[in-house]
Design an enzyme around this catalytic site. Structure first.
Site, mmCIF file in Angstrom:
data_model
loop_
_atom_site.group_PDB
_atom_site.id
_atom_site.type_symbol
_atom_site.label_atom_id
_atom_site.label_comp_id
_atom_site.label_asym_id
_atom_site.label_seq_id
_atom_site.Cartn_x
_atom_site.Cartn_y
_atom_site.Cartn_z
ATOM 1 N N LYS A 146 0.745 -1.164 0.242
ATOM 2 C CA LYS A 146 0.140 0.105 0.267
ATOM 3 C C LYS A 146 0.878 1.057 0.004
ATOM 4 C CE LYS A 146 0.790 1.004 4.393
ATOM 5 N NZ LYS A 146 2.068 2.265 4.531
ATOM 6 N N ASP A 148 -3.129 -1.242 10.257
ATOM 7 C CA ASP A 148 -3.309 -1.531 9.701
ATOM 8 C C ASP A 148 -3.307 -2.463 8.460
ATOM 9 O OD1 ASP A 148 -1.790 1.815 8.980
ATOM 10 O OD2 ASP A 148 -0.314 0.657 7.767
#
Length: 283
Positions: free
Chosen positions: A10, A141
């Protein structure tokens, strides 16, 4: 039978620190987007109830590895609710491409892929909400990787709203250092009072990362890579680093810059995607 599952990277397209809670955690606003690049996790089911990671990660104890912790957490949660067949286990291996301490979410992505994949393979039937809630106990996350869509995040990163930012091409560079997250968040000079803004307002502003000034000050390698990339395109830090990325409209533009990079700059080119490669593989 062995199955393979994507575990994508990401980027934090922007990251703003808006405060610090009494428990020490920082509140933030950030924009997550996935890359069509990452690790690959291979899973082979066992029938003896054992979880084995066949490819240990250097410097991480077996039971501390997020892959193992995620598998054991799913196993316990599903078994406690009567949704796991007796003897369910797995051999897990990983083809690791994402650097540790790079700000690309590698460990969190690995944990999420294991949760999603084993939930499917073991036929547990847990919902994405349940998996995301479990993931949050492993790391802030993890939920965005579980849910699999680009998102605007608030709180400590756990409040997610799906968004669809432009899917640009990125040159992602690793400066050759690992930055532990606490090094950035404990720095007294870290900006901690950026005003909260709506996602609509933020999307109209130039993107930046409040952690970047600290990473550049404390790690000359980060400063050197960013200084070089900024000569060619808008560039910034992802997460708390150490990786940085430059933004391009086309793949060819990104590759042309990578070809000109000095020998000390290690990087790759990838496309930003709003649907995670993991979830795309399950369609």
């Amino acid at each position: 039978m062995r199955t393979q599952w994507p575990s994508p990277a990401k980027l934090n397209l922007f990251l703003y620190i808006t405060g610090q809670r009494a428990d020490g955690y920082h509140t933030l606003q950030t924009l997550f987007q996935f890359l069509d690049y990452g690790d690959t996790i291979s899973i082979e089911l066992r029938d003896d109830g054992d979880i084995r990671l066949l490819t240990p990660v250097e410097g991480v104890e077996h039971e501390d590895n997020l892959i193992v912790r995620a598998a054991r957490l799913l196993m316990k949660t599903a078994a406690d609710s009567g949704r796991l067949s007796t003897g369910s286990g797995a051999n897990i291996s990983i083809d690791k491409r994402l650097p540790m301490g790079g700000g690309l979410g590698g460990g969190s992505s690995n944990a999420a892929t294991v949760l999603v994949a084993l939930n499917h393979l073991w036929q547990c039937g847990l919902s994405m909400d349940e998996l995301a809630e479990m993931g949050l106990t492993l790391g802030a996350d993890v939920p965005v990787f579980v849910r699999g869509h680009a998102a605007f995040a608030e709180g400590v990163g756990e409040i997610l709203m799906p968004v669809d930012p432009p899917e640009k091409w990125y040159l992602v560079a690793h400066p050759g250092v690992s930055i532990p997250t606490p090094v950035i968040f404990k720095d007294p000079e870290l900006p901690r009072n950026t005003p909260k803004r709506s996602i609509e307002t933020l999307l109209k502003c130039e993107f930046s990362n409040d952690c970047e000034v600290i990473a550049r000050k404390r790690f000359r390698e980060v400063d050197a890579v960013l200084s070089w990339l900024l000569e060619y395109a808008p560039s910034r830090l992802t997460g708390t680093g150490a990786c940085v990325f430059a933004e391009f409209d086309t793949e060819s533009e990104a590759r042309q810059v990578l070809e000109q990079a000095p020998e000390w700059l290690n990087g790759f080119v990838a496309k930003g995607v709003n649907l995670s490669p993991l979830h795309r593989a399950m369609l």
